[in-house]
Design an enzyme around this catalytic site. Sequence first.
Site, mmCIF file in Angstrom:
data_model
loop_
_atom_site.group_PDB
_atom_site.id
_atom_site.type_symbol
_atom_site.label_atom_id
_atom_site.label_comp_id
_atom_site.label_asym_id
_atom_site.label_seq_id
_atom_site.Cartn_x
_atom_site.Cartn_y
_atom_site.Cartn_z
ATOM 1 C CB ALA A 58 5.055 -0.788 3.414
ATOM 2 C CE1 TYR A 185 10.122 -5.607 1.433
ATOM 3 C CE2 TYR A 185 7.791 -5.938 0.998
ATOM 4 C CZ TYR A 185 8.959 -5.489 0.617
ATOM 5 O OH TYR A 185 9.231 -4.996 -0.266
HETATM 6 C C1 FNR Z 1 3.005 -2.339 -4.360
HETATM 7 N N1 FNR Z 1 2.586 -3.358 -3.634
HETATM 8 C C2 FNR Z 1 2.606 -3.082 -2.100
HETATM 9 N N2 FNR Z 1 1.989 -4.000 -1.111
HETATM 10 C C3 FNR Z 1 2.317 -3.523 -0.035
HETATM 11 O O1 FNR Z 1 1.685 -4.485 0.728
HETATM 12 N N3 FNR Z 1 2.811 -2.687 0.517
HETATM 13 C C4 FNR Z 1 3.510 -1.801 -0.312
HETATM 14 O O2 FNR Z 1 4.020 -0.872 0.268
HETATM 15 C C5 FNR Z 1 3.456 -1.888 -1.594
HETATM 16 N N4 FNR Z 1 4.071 -1.299 -2.463
HETATM 17 C C6 FNR Z 1 4.020 -1.162 -3.844
HETATM 18 C C7 FNR Z 1 4.343 -0.068 -4.729
HETATM 19 C C8 FNR Z 1 3.832 -0.122 -5.839
HETATM 20 C C9 FNR Z 1 4.456 0.894 -6.803
HETATM 21 C C10 FNR Z 1 3.029 -1.266 -6.523
HETATM 22 C C11 FNR Z 1 2.799 -1.209 -8.009
HETATM 23 C C12 FNR Z 1 2.624 -2.255 -5.665
HETATM 24 C C13 FNR Z 1 1.600 -4.186 -3.910
HETATM 25 C C14 FNR Z 1 0.396 -3.548 -4.225
HETATM 26 O O3 FNR Z 1 -0.141 -3.302 -2.930
HETATM 27 C C15 FNR Z 1 -0.709 -4.830 -4.692
HETATM 28 O O4 FNR Z 1 -0.724 -5.798 -3.788
HETATM 29 C C16 FNR Z 1 -0.217 -5.214 -6.238
HETATM 30 O O5 FNR Z 1 0.131 -4.198 -7.017
HETATM 31 C C17 FNR Z 1 -1.277 -6.101 -6.856
HETATM 32 O O6 FNR Z 1 -2.372 -5.449 -7.197
HETATM 33 P P1 FNR Z 1 -2.644 -4.515 -8.597
HETATM 34 O O7 FNR Z 1 -1.592 -3.645 -8.763
HETATM 35 O O8 FNR Z 1 -2.631 -5.428 -9.766
HETATM 36 O O9 FNR Z 1 -4.136 -4.011 -8.336
#
Ligand code: FNR
Length: 362
Positions: A58, A185
Amino acid sequence: MPDLFDPLSIRDLEIPNRLAVSPMCQYSCEPDGLPTEWHRVHLGSRAVGGAGIVMTEATAVTPRGRITPHDLGIWSDEHASGLEPTTQFIREQGGVPAIQLAHAGHKASKTQPWEGNAPIAPEDGGWEVLSPSPDAYPPFDGGRPAMTKATQDDIQDVVEAYRAAAERSLAAGFDIAEVHAAHGYLLHEFLSPVTNRREDEYGGSFENRSRIVREVVDAVRDVWPDEKPVFVRISGTDWLEDRESWDIAQSVRLGEDLADRGVDLIDVSSGGLHPEQNVPGGPNFQVPLAQAVSEGADIAAGAVGGITEPKQADAVIRNGRADLVLVGREFLRDPYFGLRAADALTNDAASRWPVQYRRGVR
Ligand code: FNR
């Protein structure tokens, strides 16, 4: 039906496979929003690791739109030039560089997760966060920050910040712009009746609550070239069935509106708005939401959440449940997940590996 390693063409862009690195905040900037060596290595490794799309975390369109003072930003030309070597490197590896454009709204001005996610007061280096309706703020994690209600001028400033951020993203070399309208958000706060209690033309009806998203998308689409895709990430549902909230029916309706406005793909996540959410979790838990949006709104969709295995990702595509698979945490555990998936699923994995690594192909 295509499979995970079939290319995906959107507008004039050919994405080499249907596996994307999901946006993941790294909270690793000095408090200036500029990328560091961490971002270059982190995103670069995942491009080496075979992801078709490598999406940034993001990336805040204004300083006030950061979750923490350490978030990545794109509010000046210096930010754009800082990101350019990374987009170039991703492209050199055959991947497509994408940027997620974000405003954290009332979930901003917090410490990094490893520092407790606590609100930072304006006098301690934080800032007054923007909210559609401060009185509706659910203290999601770590309590309530200093907050102001967004005036209509503030809303127009946000729309213009998205436009300028998209222009800079283009200059930085990104091929895909994703508007972040999920996870509680700012844009999701407007969409959901749980957090939007406004009585002006930005609150109340679906039409009004979704107005800011349409305005942001129009501004981004206006400056983003016709030959390049725009994605929007939404929360398909708030997971708050016991009250009036954002749900899959509204997500489908929004998907229809956004398809009409030139959005190419809806990246369907969920939740993140309210501490009482009831999220099922588990493998593929958001895939049905992506499928519902795609079928209901007749638009391409991305599935994300609990996808950790090559065959599982492949099945999402082969069964026509989504057009793109985004993987988050598995790509943290293994930056080369894409190469591992190519090994497991294709007969020509060697040609998909970087030449430097080919002696490692099984
Ligand atoms: C995230 N997620 C997330 N989503 C998003 O839209 N923008 C972001 O900046 C973030 N930041 C973020 C940081 C970290 C460390 C994690 C673990 C997750 C959510 C991520 O993109 C994703 O949608 C979820 O983690 C679910 O997918 P997985 O991890 O099960 O493959």
